[in-house]
Design an enzyme around this catalytic site. Structure first.
Site, PDB file in Angstrom:
ATOM      1  N   CYS C 118       0.729  -1.081   0.091  1.00  0.00           N
ATOM      2  CA  CYS C 118       0.141   0.078  -0.052  1.00  0.00           C
ATOM      3  C   CYS C 118       0.967   1.152  -0.241  1.00  0.00           C
ATOM      4  O   CYS C 118       1.416   1.453   1.114  1.00  0.00           O
ATOM      5  CB  CYS C 118      -0.975  -0.178   1.242  1.00  0.00           C
ATOM      6  SG  CYS C 118      -1.956   1.495   1.200  1.00  0.00           S
ATOM      7  N   CYS C 121      -0.657   4.360   2.377  1.00  0.00           N
ATOM      8  CA  CYS C 121      -0.667   4.414   3.683  1.00  0.00           C
ATOM      9  C   CYS C 121      -0.218   3.121   4.137  1.00  0.00           C
ATOM     10  O   CYS C 121       1.032   2.628   4.091  1.00  0.00           O
ATOM     11  CB  CYS C 121      -2.221   4.455   4.113  1.00  0.00           C
ATOM     12  SG  CYS C 121      -3.638   3.958   3.444  1.00  0.00           S
ATOM     13  N   SER C 122      -1.144   1.957   4.687  1.00  0.00           N
ATOM     14  CA  SER C 122      -0.683   0.840   5.040  1.00  0.00           C
ATOM     15  C   SER C 122      -1.878  -0.377   4.946  1.00  0.00           C
ATOM     16  O   SER C 122      -1.879  -1.152   5.853  1.00  0.00           O
ATOM     17  CB  SER C 122      -0.354   0.800   6.333  1.00  0.00           C
ATOM     18  OG  SER C 122      -1.266   1.451   7.267  1.00  0.00           O
ATOM     19  N   CYS C 123      -2.747  -0.023   3.933  1.00  0.00           N
ATOM     20  CA  CYS C 123      -3.759  -1.051   3.730  1.00  0.00           C
ATOM     21  C   CYS C 123      -3.337  -2.508   3.656  1.00  0.00           C
ATOM     22  O   CYS C 123      -2.374  -2.919   3.057  1.00  0.00           O
ATOM     23  CB  CYS C 123      -4.643  -0.800   2.550  1.00  0.00           C
ATOM     24  SG  CYS C 123      -5.522   1.036   2.431  1.00  0.00           S
TER      25      CYS C 123
END
Lengths: 210, 220, 210, 220
Positions: C118, C121-123
């Site tokens: 991702c 962000c940090s999906c």
């Protein structure tokens, strides 16, 4: 930012009180350490350090650029030469040297206002403007002036005349830019020296009218 | 290099600190500037290499440190790479070994000022290289991104502009830093429409100029 | 970086000795301050804070994903369903919830190796893999894996078979990705439970073979 | 927003700390995660808004602070904007004023776990919106960059890809954060050639997929 990072960076006070800023103290120590090492190794002569800064502070600076601008306002032939071959015309006034080897002078007009930036680092015409001010080198100026020059000019308190187009000059290669501001109205009877007093550094970067 | 230094068009940096109008705020900044200028004479780095070293400062440091501290970090990198200083010396601020004085003589007081006043012409005679593009021609900025030092900002890649002027033949910064020699070539001022760069948020009629070496450009 | 910033940030030791890191201490204080305020205001029930973390630690994690993968390796009909409608097939095994509402399962083959990131962000698919590891959220992984996935896989110690193409999946919208690794050779006699033991979290992100 | 969070393709971040394999390294990180999750129930922000608040953390902080500290900075911003907490409270860690309990009831122990297990389906029925693009079609990612929250990475803008699948109709994150409601629309998986994205440094045959809402796409 000081509020944002308060918890983890208590000494940092966002531009104020820098004398007691641990970041600032760390930087000072770091510079001193490097200086001591390279002087001890004979890579640098401490007197050369003094002389180079003194040179920039005494012999360069916006007064040089202002003299160029005032002369161009007063002398149409010089102005033509300046716009055709900025480097040669500026050299002829004794202003030359590092970061001034290739200078292009851009004329502001009622149709187009010009503003200069270096988005990649901090390129700036040292012989005619001196070393760059802190804001010119800041991420905020470098990131924003290419994308939203009109908002940036407003932040500088500069009101762009209606109908004027904006052109941004990004100093990406070896040419450095000097803006020739529009000569203010009602200055017909001023001497070259008096005209030079009107010219500001920001006017020659393009973040002020004059 | 698509690095943190390539600031043009990035968002989120907030207002401009217009009041930060100083050149040097502290004595150490003045000293840092002088050190970087003087070291360029006795050590094997030029302006382009120093600029690239600044670009290689870790991004979190690049944004956090003072402008002049980044200059010093870059000089430390270059001095270490050249074997003239080592990390243990930087850690305790004391010399641990000597360098060959003959090949690394310090610049003198007058010499540095004279050379600074003279400057360094980076042009080559115009007729040494033919010009691929002519004034008025449309050009496309190449998508290809050099892994190392380059002077074409990210926000211009893939965009179409028009040649405003041919500034002459210059040494090519990318090649100099990559160790490929001066690779002299024409450098052009290219104008772009602000709307082509930023979309409809930009005002019709506004524009941007940048100086781009021939290697960055293709016929549009 | 610790060396780079030594002068100005003495306590920071670049990932080591974090217990005495002033940045870390500042963050801890900051979180505690916010917790105290919002608990005092009645915006948060402290027991709910405990229960949500316990939920993630007890009921999610890579063992869930490994069970899905092992079953797909063992049951061709389930595998077809999983690749057709990952969310439904995974829900049927009891794995569901926030950040797992829309899961797409991507099958690695001898022709194509897949890897997930991702960049914005940090999906990450929480119900089947748990919360994301630190490296997955790091600027280094996020910036590099889209541009130079082969170099990144090498850094993870993963040797890509010759002739295999790489496909990167950037989790930019609401779908979360789970990689179905290639079943290792000579595992024909293993039970589903034994197969699940072979599957690693990195294998299901794509930074390991299995 | 062309912010610091948009990391794809940026250079200079160094090697990946593969050994940093932990989820929580410290008790405060665990607590920070829980706080952000729980606050979403009693205060007016959703995942998209919190994500955007993280994007708005000043870039130097974004890179320097721990991942979970950025989450907390973002929550502080949102709580301040909503008038539920003020800066003086954050400065001294003590409550200075009360909030309306009725409209800001805390989530309960079981309620938060049940809702987490249930998840939040962000899809709308497929037939509520017609699909502008079909599988196999070539599409161009728009150059136009939203000033606020957006989920199209910088490195895909202006690039041409091919629709691999129609993932269905979803609420549109950009619209949600901009306060324009869910603006439901099709979201497509689009495949790009790695060489189209990164030039010749990429390997022929390698590719990248991303999920892109219809508003980002134009026919190629």
């Amino acid at each position: 930012m000081s509020k944002q990072s308060k918890g983890s960076d208590k000494g940092h006070t966002d531009g104020h009180g820098h004398e007691h800023d641990p970041l600032e103290e760390g930087a000072a120590l770091r510079v001193r350490a490097l200086e001591e090492i390279v002087v001890a190794k004979g890579l640098v002569d401490p007197e050369a350090l003094d002389s180079i800064v003194e040179y920039y502070e005494r012999e360069t600076g916006p007064r040089n650029g202002a003299a160029v601008v005032a002369r161009a306002w007063s002398d149409p032939e010089f102005k033509n030469w300046l716009l055709q071959d900025g480097t040669a015309a500026i050299n002829s006034m004794g202003f030359r040297g590092v970061q001034g080897e290739h200078i292009r002078v851009i004329e502001n007009t009622d149709e187009t206002h010009n503003v200069v930036v270096c988005t990649l680092c901090s390129c700036y015409p040292w012989p005619v403007l001196g070393l760059a001010p802190a804001w010119y080198k800041s991420p905020a100026y470098r990131s924003r002036v290419v994308r939203e020059p009109r908002v940036v000019l407003e932040e500088f308190g500069f009101e762009l005349p209606r109908g004027t187009q904006v052109r941004v000059w990004d100093s990406t290669a070896e040419v450095r830019y000097l803006i020739l501001p529009v000569r203010p109205a009602n200055t017909g009877d001023l001497s070259v020296e008096e005209l030079a007093q009107l010219v500001t550094r920001n006017g020659m970067i393009g973040t002020a009218a004059v | 290099m698509d690095g943190i230094h390539d600031m043009g068009g990035k968002q989120g940096f907030g207002r401009i600190a217009v009041e930060e109008d100083y050149i040097f705020r502290s004595a150490w900044q003045r000293r840092a500037f002088a050190l970087v200028e003087a070291l360029a004479w006795s050590t094997p780095y030029n302006t382009d290499q120093h600029r690239h070293a600044v670009e290689c400062v870790p991004p979190a440091d690049y944004l956090r440190l003072d402008y002049f501290e980044n200059w010093i970090v870059a000089s430390e990198m270059l001095l270490k790479e050249a074997g003239l200083v080592d990390q243990s010396e930087l850690d305790d601020g004391r010399k641990h070994f000597d360098v060959d004085q003959k090949s690394h003589a310090p610049v003198g007081v007058h010499e540095i000022v004279d050379a600074t006043k003279a400057g360094a012409d980076l042009r080559f005679p115009e007729d040494t290289q033919s010009a691929r593009f002519a004034v008025g021609q449309s050009v496309l900025v190449s998508h290809t991104q050099a892994a190392g030092h380059t002077r074409v900002p990210r926000y211009l890649r893939g965009k179409t502009g028009r040649i405003v002027s041919d500034e002459g033949v210059f040494q090519f910064a990318d090649a100099v830093v990559a160790g490929r020699g001066p690779d002299p070539q024409h450098c052009y001022t290219v104008v772009f429409s602000a709307q082509d760069l930023w979309g409809e948020e930009a005002q019709v009629g506004d524009s941007l100029c940048a100086d781009l070496w021939e290697a960055y450009l293709e016929p549009a």
